[in-house]
Enzyme design. Structure first.
Site, PDB file in Angstrom:
ATOM      1  N   GLY A 498      41.764  40.663  25.341  1.00 23.49           N
ATOM      2  CA  GLY A 498      42.123  41.240  26.226  1.00 23.49           C
ATOM      3  C   GLY A 498      42.892  40.848  27.161  1.00 23.49           C
ATOM      4  O   GLY A 498      43.361  39.597  26.366  1.00 23.49           O
ATOM      5  N   GLY A 503      48.514  36.445  30.668  1.00 24.85           N
ATOM      6  CA  GLY A 503      48.161  36.370  29.511  1.00 24.85           C
ATOM      7  C   GLY A 503      46.798  37.026  29.001  1.00 24.85           C
ATOM      8  O   GLY A 503      46.289  37.605  29.196  1.00 24.85           O
ATOM      9  N   LYS A 519      40.948  32.277  29.094  1.00 26.12           N
ATOM     10  CA  LYS A 519      42.234  33.055  29.818  1.00 26.12           C
ATOM     11  C   LYS A 519      43.555  31.790  29.041  1.00 26.12           C
ATOM     12  O   LYS A 519      43.445  31.144  30.055  1.00 26.12           O
ATOM     13  CB  LYS A 519      42.320  33.419  30.907  1.00 26.12           C
ATOM     14  CG  LYS A 519      43.639  34.841  31.550  1.00 26.12           C
ATOM     15  CD  LYS A 519      42.784  34.978  32.966  1.00 26.12           C
ATOM     16  CE  LYS A 519      43.778  36.250  33.084  1.00 26.12           C
ATOM     17  NZ  LYS A 519      42.900  36.323  35.036  1.00 26.12           N
ATOM     18  N   ASP A 616      44.437  42.668  43.871  1.00 29.92           N
ATOM     19  CA  ASP A 616      44.185  43.679  43.150  1.00 29.92           C
ATOM     20  C   ASP A 616      43.082  44.195  42.526  1.00 29.92           C
ATOM     21  O   ASP A 616      42.716  43.780  41.159  1.00 29.92           O
ATOM     22  CB  ASP A 616      45.368  42.959  41.559  1.00 29.92           C
ATOM     23  CG  ASP A 616      45.714  43.442  40.831  1.00 29.92           C
ATOM     24  OD1 ASP A 616      46.229  42.633  39.582  1.00 29.92           O
ATOM     25  OD2 ASP A 616      45.675  44.564  40.706  1.00 29.92           O
TER      26      ASP A 616
END
Ligand SMILES: *[C@@H]1O[C@H](CO)[C@@H](O)[C@H](O)[C@H]1NC(C)=O
Ligand SMILES: *[C@@H]1O[C@H](CO)[C@@H](O)[C@H](O)[C@H]1NC(C)=O
Ligand SMILES: *[C@@H]1O[C@H](CO)[C@@H](O)[C@H](O)[C@H]1NC(C)=O
Ligand SMILES: *[C@@H]1O[C@H](CO)[C@@H](O)[C@H](O)[C@H]1NC(C)=O
Ligand SMILES: *[C@@H]1O[C@H](CO)[C@@H](O)[C@H](O)[C@H]1NC(C)=O
Ligand SMILES: *[C@@H]1O[C@H](CO)[C@@H](O)[C@H](O)[C@H]1NC(C)=O
Ligand SMILES: *[C@@H]1O[C@H](CO)[C@@H](O)[C@H](O)[C@H]1NC(C)=O
Ligand SMILES: *[C@@H]1O[C@H](CO)[C@@H](O)[C@H](O)[C@H]1NC(C)=O
Ligand SMILES: *[C@@H]1O[C@H](CO)[C@@H](O)[C@H](O)[C@H]1NC(C)=O
Length: 804
Positions: A498, A503, A519, A616
């Protein structure tokens, strides 16, 4: 130029090396050709020269790299950077008369060569241990008699002993020119020159446009150096020469065994690096670039201060030229004197302190005058706008005069004084206020004293806090880059699972068999770095079964990565927005997920040490583990609010469209209630399997919230439910969830429940009545000025949206 290269702590990273005995030659003679595969090594063994390729390309180049730090080939110079070779089978590098080093193909055609204006009997090319490739007469060791040297034609790397700058006699300009990109050494547009126009300063340009300037040399350093080098050092020396013959800048380390380098990157930053033998990595010594590094950010008479928000402000006694544009963050037109001065009337020079001196392109200087004389001279010529001391050593000497507007001023620690010409009426008010000040001073000297002490304490406190923060950041387990590279099969595309906020995310398997998610911060993302830090700071301090767990991080060279527990079932959006996969989520599972998210959020809002607003929350940030337990992830945008504070305000709105509460998206007001809003959207999406943003009722063009509310008002809420749920559905639980969802997305933040009420309402199985939901806060799509497509396909992560 970034002088932070010269930080003092270098010594601790330094280790001695035993003598390297070189068996290979360091000389190319007229009867020794170098072909592909052969190398020559400098006499001390530091550098090696030969043919090389860059990863991902079959092009061959002749170049120089560090010999000792193989297999990581760090190239410091490239000969044929504009003319790569594709077939080297019969290409040779050789020295030919009258004294040139040439790269020739099988037809004896020159692909690349050095040049010379002289001819010698016995030319040789020698790779010196400084990394300098020289062509000279074999019998003449006089350094002034070199025919050619690579140090006069650097590529992107500024090595010790190299001299950047201009020779006024020969016209030779030694400058850096960045690679096109990491894998292409072709000269890009970025250059770094020491520009002697006016008074010398270092200037980084893209083509002809200036990206950054160092300001003038002040005797100790470039005026704009953010980390002033110490005046004297036993580790290195800096040499700046400016006279009739030349202007040049060079540095060298007393101990030649240290391996420092300065690189002009293809994005226009000067990066200082030092090889650390123990960890086998390059240590980055430069401060990360910031907004104020860019050239003339704040326009004429504007001053950039990175510790302020916004960064730009007008110098004192100056006002914005176009206040409306300035308000909007367009600072390019700068500022003007609030009282225009007239040359024929009286004027004064006012002192401004602590600044990086303006661009010196339109300046003149005198090396002997005293400051007093400077003022007299400047005041005689009406176009002289300002002056300062040329050399700050020993109390100051010489003058620098500016003509025209003053641009590229920054507020920096250790900055200098400049005296700017102003209307003399400014002095009157100054004097007036000074007199007043004297009175106040007499009265409240003790108060001032106390404030001074307070300031000092705050300063110390902040300093300590920052230090602590740093330390805490690294209390996380550190993973070796090699471990992660192995675990992710060298970040293979197959392992990419993903794209996170900053990033790509890879799946990896550690040697012990543990699955992890990695990640990786993309190198180009400036915003990413902030989010990365943010995530480390927050998530490393949080632990809850409904928050994703951070296992550690990996920070090595330019690589920055976070390592999480692996969530085998990916994210919630991959289920609820997928026709086939949504079948796998029956109602009890979905209800568990809703409750889990609620508990995680409650922990963030109320129970954690930090009181965190996630900002978020969305389906793609809810990860599912093997048992489909939800875990909140991605704290890149999270903010902590003080204990009793409920929220805050920001001009920099970040988040995802469709999940942002109206008051946040429009006014920048965020609070726990803006998270509650996002949670409400999530609940409705989970129940309906439809996206808030992409959902449109054909006739009325409503989004999901509007549609859900319409059905709710008409008592048809059951129509909202995903058909897949028909069999497993617990009607009263579903209706309750929809109502809770609607309560969470109400227009007015005060009307929305907090997370502990949400959990109570969801869990209330006795059917006591919930409050009636008011109209949800759904609003038309707003103009998105700057959007970043890092979210999943249909989501835009808004990085900035200006409220009207
Ligand atoms: C670095 O370490 C290697 C051994 O790992 C050693 O051979 C080499 O001399 C060292 N180089 C420096 C510059 O310390
Ligand atoms: C060097 O290369 C040339 C052809 O370019 C060849 O004629 C000559 O013999 C070679 N010299 C040596 C010493 O290999
Ligand atoms: C490389 O050049 C040599 C000599 O010019 C030639 O024989 C060979 O076929 C070329 N190889 C390729 C892959 O083009
Ligand atoms: C190759 O060219 C050089 C000049 O570029 C010349 O001196 C030399 O004689 C030539 N060699 C051959 C074999 O043609
Ligand atoms: C060598 O060539 C470069 C550029 O090709 C030029 O700038 C330089 O002046 C030349 N040097 C001599 C000594 O001819
Ligand atoms: C570097 O530039 C070349 C040519 O400009 C381009 O083909 C290549 O994709 C670029 N590589 C990267 C990593 O950006
Ligand atoms: C600098 O100022 C001194 C004293 O005013 C003067 O004698 C000298 O000529 C000036 N130098 C230049 C280069 O203008
Ligand atoms: C003032 O200085 C400018 C720039 O050096 C010069 O062009 C101009 O002639 C000077 N004016 C006077 C009156 O000296
Ligand atoms: C370095 O020089 C500056 C300016 O001359 C002076 O203020 C400072 O005290 C000096 N620092 C040291 C450590 O000598």
């Amino acid at each position: 130029m970034e002088a932070s290269l010269f930080l003092l702590f270098l010594l601790s990273f330094y280790s001695f090396i035993s003598n390297i005995i070189s068996t290979t030659t360091n000389v190319i003679t007229t009867n020794h050709n170098i072909t592909d595969g052969e190398t020559i090594v400098s006499s001390g063994g530091t550098f090696e020269m030969g043919f090389f390729s860059l990863s991902g390309s079959s092009n061959r180049y002749i170049g120089i790299w560090y010999k000792q730090i193989l297999p990581m080939q760090t190239v410091v110079w490239v000969a044929n950077r504009e003319k790569p070779l594709t077939n080297t089978s019969s290409v040779v590098l050789k020295v030919i008369k009258p004294g040139i080093l040439a790269l020739l193909n099988d037809k004896n055609e020159t692909i690349w060569s050095t040049n010379t204006s002289r001819s010698v009997q016995n030319p040789v090319a020698v790779l010196l241990d400084s990394g300098n490739l020289v062509v000279k007469d074999a019998n003449d060791d006089n350094t002034d008699k070199l025919l050619w040297q690579s140090f006069n034609f650097p590529t992107d790397t500024f090595l010790p002993n190299m001299k950047l700058g201009k020779n006024f006699q020969t016209g030779q300009d030694v400058y850096l020119s960045a690679w096109k990109n990491e894998s292409d050494p072709t000269p890009g547009e970025i250059t770094l020159h020491i520009d002697p126009t006016g008074y010398p300063q270092t200037v980084v340009k893209r083509g002809t446009s200036v990206l950054g300037s160092s300001g003038p040399w002040n005797g100790l350093r470039w005026s704009g150096d953010r980390v002033p080098p110490p005046n004297q050092s036993s580790i290195y020396k800096i040499q700046y020469v400016f006279n009739k013959e030349e202007v040049s800048y060079s540095y060298y380390f007393i101990d030649s065994l240290m391996l420092p380098r300065l690189v002009l990157t293809s994005s226009g930053y000067v990066q200082g690096l030092m090889w650390v033998n123990q960890t086998k990595t390059w240590l980055y010594l430069s401060l990360p670039p910031n907004t104020c590094d860019a050239y003339s950010v704040c326009g004429a008479y504007g001053s950039c201060d990175i510790d302020h928000s916004p960064v730009c402000s007008c110098l004192e006694k100056f006002v914005e030229k176009y206040p409306q544009q300035w308000e909007k963050g367009d600072w390019s037109n700068g500022c003007v004197r609030r009282k225009p001065f007239d040359c024929n009337k009286e004027h004064v020079f006012l002192k401004y302190s602590g600044i990086k001196l303006p661009d010196t392109k339109y300046s003149q200087y005198n090396t002997t005058m005293t400051l007093d004389k400077c003022r007299q001279v400047c005041s005689r010529n009406c176009s002289c706008t300002a002056y300062s001391s040329l050399d700050i050593r020993n109390g100051g000497r010489g003058c620098l005069f500016w003509f025209g507007e003053l641009i590229d001023i920054k507020k920096i620690s250790g900055g200098q004084d400049i005296y700017i010409r102003m209307a003399s009426s400014e002095l009157v008010s100054e004097a007036g206020s000074k007199r007043k000040m004297a009175k106040i001073l007499a009265v409240s000297l003790s108060l001032l004293m106390a404030m001074f002490l307070l300031g000092l304490i705050l300063l110390l406190y902040n300093w300590k806090k920052n230090k602590l923060k740093l330390k805490e950041e690294f209390e996380l387990p550190l993973f070796q880059l090699s471990t992660i590279t192995r675990a992710t099969d060298n970040f293979s595309v197959n392992n990419k699972v993903g794209e996170g906020g900053f990033g790509p995310v890879y799946k990896g398997v550690l040697e012990e068999g543990q699955q992890v998610a990695v990640k990786r911060l993309s190198r180009t993302s400036k915003q990413g770095l902030d989010e990365f830090k943010n995530e480390v700071i927050y998530i490393s301090k949080l632990q809850h079964r409904n928050l994703v767990r951070l296992l550690g991080c990996c920070i090595q060279g330019e690589e920055k990565m976070l390592i999480y527990e692996y969530m085998s079932n990916k994210s919630l959006d991959s289920y609820i927005f997928d026709q086939t996969k949504s079948k796998l989520l029956d109602w009890p599972k979905r209800f568990d997920i809703i409750n889990g998210i609620a508990r995680g959020l409650l922990y963030l809002h109320q129970d954690s040490r930090l009181r965190i607003i996630h900002r978020d929350l969305k389906a793609s940030n809810i990860l599912l583990d093997m048992e489909m337990n939800p875990k909140i992830s991605d704290f890149g945008l999270a903010r902590s609010v003080a204990g009793n504070e409920m929220g805050a305000n920001t001009s920099h709105v970040v988040g995802t469209q469709g999940y942002m509460s109206p008051e946040y998206a429009v006014e920048g007001m965020f609070s726990v209630k803006s998270d509650v809003f996002s949670f409400g959207v999530l609940v409705l999406e989970t129940v309906s399997c439809k996206k808030n943003r992409s959902f449109f009722d054909q006739n009325q063009s409503l989004n999901l919230l509007g549609y859900a509310w319409k059905l709710y008002k008409e008592d048809r809420s059951l129509e909202l439910i995903d058909e897949q749920l028909a069999g497993s559905c617990h009607i009263s639980q579903v209706l309750r969830s929809i109502q809770v969802g609607l309560l969470c997305v109400q227009q007015c933040p005060e009307d929305r429940p907090n997370m502990s009420s949400v959990i109570m309402m969801l869990g209330n199985s006795h059917g006591s009545r919930l409050p009636e939901a008011k109209e949800p806060g759904f609003f038309p799509e707003r103009e998105v000025l700057e959007a970043d497509k890092s979210g999943s396909q249909n989501e835009l992560t808004i990085t900035s949206i200006y409220p009207r």
